[in-house]
Design a protein around this motif. Structure first.
Motif, PDB file in Angstrom:
ATOM      1  N   PHE A  88      -3.798  12.051  -0.679  1.00  0.00           N
ATOM      2  CA  PHE A  88      -5.034  11.323  -0.948  1.00  0.00           C
ATOM      3  C   PHE A  88      -5.345  10.369   0.203  1.00  0.00           C
ATOM      4  O   PHE A  88      -4.452   9.859   0.871  1.00  0.00           O
ATOM      5  N   TYR A 121      -7.690   6.829   0.288  1.00  0.00           N
ATOM      6  CA  TYR A 121      -8.502   5.850  -0.415  1.00  0.00           C
ATOM      7  C   TYR A 121      -9.042   4.847   0.587  1.00  0.00           C
ATOM      8  O   TYR A 121      -8.421   4.566   1.618  1.00  0.00           O
ATOM      9  N   GLN A 127     -10.698   0.796   0.820  1.00  0.00           N
ATOM     10  CA  GLN A 127     -10.838  -0.481   0.112  1.00  0.00           C
ATOM     11  C   GLN A 127     -11.698  -1.419   0.944  1.00  0.00           C
ATOM     12  O   GLN A 127     -11.288  -1.850   2.023  1.00  0.00           O
ATOM     13  N   GLY A 153     -12.145  -7.395  -0.873  1.00  0.00           N
ATOM     14  CA  GLY A 153     -12.252  -7.932  -2.227  1.00  0.00           C
ATOM     15  C   GLY A 153     -12.487  -6.900  -3.311  1.00  0.00           C
ATOM     16  O   GLY A 153     -12.734  -7.266  -4.464  1.00  0.00           O
ATOM     17  N   GLN A 154     -12.388  -5.633  -2.959  1.00  0.00           N
ATOM     18  CA  GLN A 154     -12.673  -4.564  -3.933  1.00  0.00           C
ATOM     19  C   GLN A 154     -11.424  -3.766  -4.269  1.00  0.00           C
ATOM     20  O   GLN A 154     -10.394  -3.887  -3.599  1.00  0.00           O
ATOM     21  N   GLY A 155     -11.556  -2.944  -5.285  1.00  0.00           N
ATOM     22  CA  GLY A 155     -10.489  -2.006  -5.606  1.00  0.00           C
ATOM     23  C   GLY A 155     -10.532  -0.820  -4.668  1.00  0.00           C
ATOM     24  O   GLY A 155     -11.296  -0.784  -3.706  1.00  0.00           O
ATOM     25  N   LEU A 156      -9.711   0.181  -4.944  1.00  0.00           N
ATOM     26  CA  LEU A 156      -9.624   1.355  -4.087  1.00  0.00           C
ATOM     27  C   LEU A 156     -10.576   2.441  -4.575  1.00  0.00           C
ATOM     28  O   LEU A 156     -10.657   2.728  -5.764  1.00  0.00           O
ATOM     29  N   LEU A 215     -11.567   6.509  -4.052  1.00  0.00           N
ATOM     30  CA  LEU A 215     -11.063   7.775  -3.541  1.00  0.00           C
ATOM     31  C   LEU A 215     -12.047   8.377  -2.555  1.00  0.00           C
ATOM     32  O   LEU A 215     -13.222   8.548  -2.858  1.00  0.00           O
ATOM     33  N   LYS A 231      -9.055  14.272  -1.465  1.00  0.00           N
ATOM     34  CA  LYS A 231      -7.710  14.619  -1.921  1.00  0.00           C
ATOM     35  C   LYS A 231      -7.398  16.062  -1.566  1.00  0.00           C
ATOM     36  O   LYS A 231      -8.303  16.893  -1.440  1.00  0.00           O
ATOM     37  N   PHE A 263      -6.171   3.700   3.032  1.00  0.00           N
ATOM     38  CA  PHE A 263      -4.820   3.980   2.571  1.00  0.00           C
ATOM     39  C   PHE A 263      -4.632   5.474   2.364  1.00  0.00           C
ATOM     40  O   PHE A 263      -5.443   6.129   1.708  1.00  0.00           O
ATOM     41  N   GLY A 320       3.139   7.962 -10.575  1.00  0.00           N
ATOM     42  CA  GLY A 320       2.466   7.069  -9.656  1.00  0.00           C
ATOM     43  C   GLY A 320       2.393   7.656  -8.264  1.00  0.00           C
ATOM     44  O   GLY A 320       2.977   8.675  -7.954  1.00  0.00           O
ATOM     45  N   LEU A 321       1.636   6.991  -7.419  1.00  0.00           N
ATOM     46  CA  LEU A 321       1.479   7.412  -6.028  1.00  0.00           C
ATOM     47  C   LEU A 321       2.293   6.499  -5.125  1.00  0.00           C
ATOM     48  O   LEU A 321       2.510   5.326  -5.435  1.00  0.00           O
ATOM     49  N   PHE A 338       2.032   4.811  -1.507  1.00  0.00           N
ATOM     50  CA  PHE A 338       0.994   4.484  -0.533  1.00  0.00           C
ATOM     51  C   PHE A 338       1.581   4.105   0.815  1.00  0.00           C
ATOM     52  O   PHE A 338       2.675   3.531   0.897  1.00  0.00           O
ATOM     53  N   GLY A 339       0.825   4.414   1.869  1.00  0.00           N
ATOM     54  CA  GLY A 339       1.114   3.828   3.160  1.00  0.00           C
ATOM     55  C   GLY A 339       0.688   2.369   3.163  1.00  0.00           C
ATOM     56  O   GLY A 339       0.087   1.879   2.206  1.00  0.00           O
ATOM     57  N   LYS A 340       0.990   1.686   4.263  1.00  0.00           N
ATOM     58  CA  LYS A 340       0.692   0.264   4.322  1.00  0.00           C
ATOM     59  C   LYS A 340      -0.742  -0.029   4.723  1.00  0.00           C
ATOM     60  O   LYS A 340      -1.151  -1.190   4.756  1.00  0.00           O
TER      61      LYS A 340
END
Lengths: 112, 117
Positions: B34, B36, B38, B41-44, B46, B49, B90, B104-105, B107-109
């Motif tokens: 995947f 993603y 961001q 101040g927001q969520g992730l 998509l 994929k 991400f 769960g996934l 994630f990279g940094k």
């Protein structure tokens, strides 16, 4: 569209307080997740749940617990908040047949 | 256990230029992959994929990514970036044997993309 909502965008608490972070999804998803996000560390999985009343530890569960009494709601609990739990907390959900996770907007928690 | 590496912490690109964000993963079998995005101040959200099939996948906002098994990579590309693409990106990997992503996934940094006018 999938909608994942989190009860607060910003939260300030004091050390030792019990903190509840709430997450609600409206797509009847089986799986729900809590992550924390810190600069330079990316997202790390705290806990997840694949069914009501079921929970599994993620990579960093220490200092946290969770509750899932209803399918649409997944709560993250900090039993006694500490300053090192200051972070952005992200909730996500997915269906049991798809690995795509849908994220809420996040709660930025500051523990003083 | 799976892992994800995003080698670039920050990338600066001029508006209108092409973009490639790198992602390498470690996993014993063919993973779910995947990307993603961001915004501050927001969520992730998509972007795209890869589960199986065509190794070049198209996503939203003009992004695409290519799965290369031999290189364990899933790089994200865009032919011409816009100022609104400035964000954190991400890459994430999910385990196929989890039966639906219940584990769960990973994630990279993240890579912080800066767009120069």
């Amino acid at each position: 569209d999938v909608k994942v909502t989190q009860s607060s965008r910003y939260l300030v608490k004091r050390t030792g307080e019990k903190v509840f972070l709430e997450c609600v999804q409206d797509m009847d998803h089986e799986n729900m997740f809590w992550y924390r996000q810190d600069p330079g560390l990316g997202l790390r999985l705290i806990y997840f749940s694949y069914d009501v009343k079921m929970k599994e530890k993620g990579d960093i569960p220490e200092g946290y617990s969770v509750s899932r009494e209803k399918k649409e709601r997944f709560s993250l609990i900090l039993e006694s908040a500490s300053t090192n739990q200051t972070s952005m907390y992200l909730c996500a959900s997915s269906s049991i047949w798809a690995d795509t996770q849908y994220f809420g907007p996040g709660t930025r928690l500051t523990v003083l | 256990a799976q892992s994800v590496t995003q080698p670039d912490i920050h990338i600066t690109v001029s508006e209108g230029a092409s973009l490639e964000l790198r992602c390498n993963y470690s996993y014993g079998a063919t993973p779910y992959l995947f990307w993603y995005v961001q915004s501050p101040g927001q969520g992730l959200q998509l972007l795209l994929k890869y589960f199986s099939g065509d190794t070049l996948v198209q996503g939203i906002k003009g992004f695409e990514a290519e799965f290369k098994r031999s290189q364990s990579s899933f790089n994200l590309r865009k032919p011409s970036v816009h100022w609104s693409d400035a964000a954190e990106y991400f890459c994430a990997v999910g385990a196929r044997d989890s039966g639906g992503g219940a584990d769960g996934l990973t994630f990279g940094k993240g890579t912080h993309l800066i767009i120069q006018p």
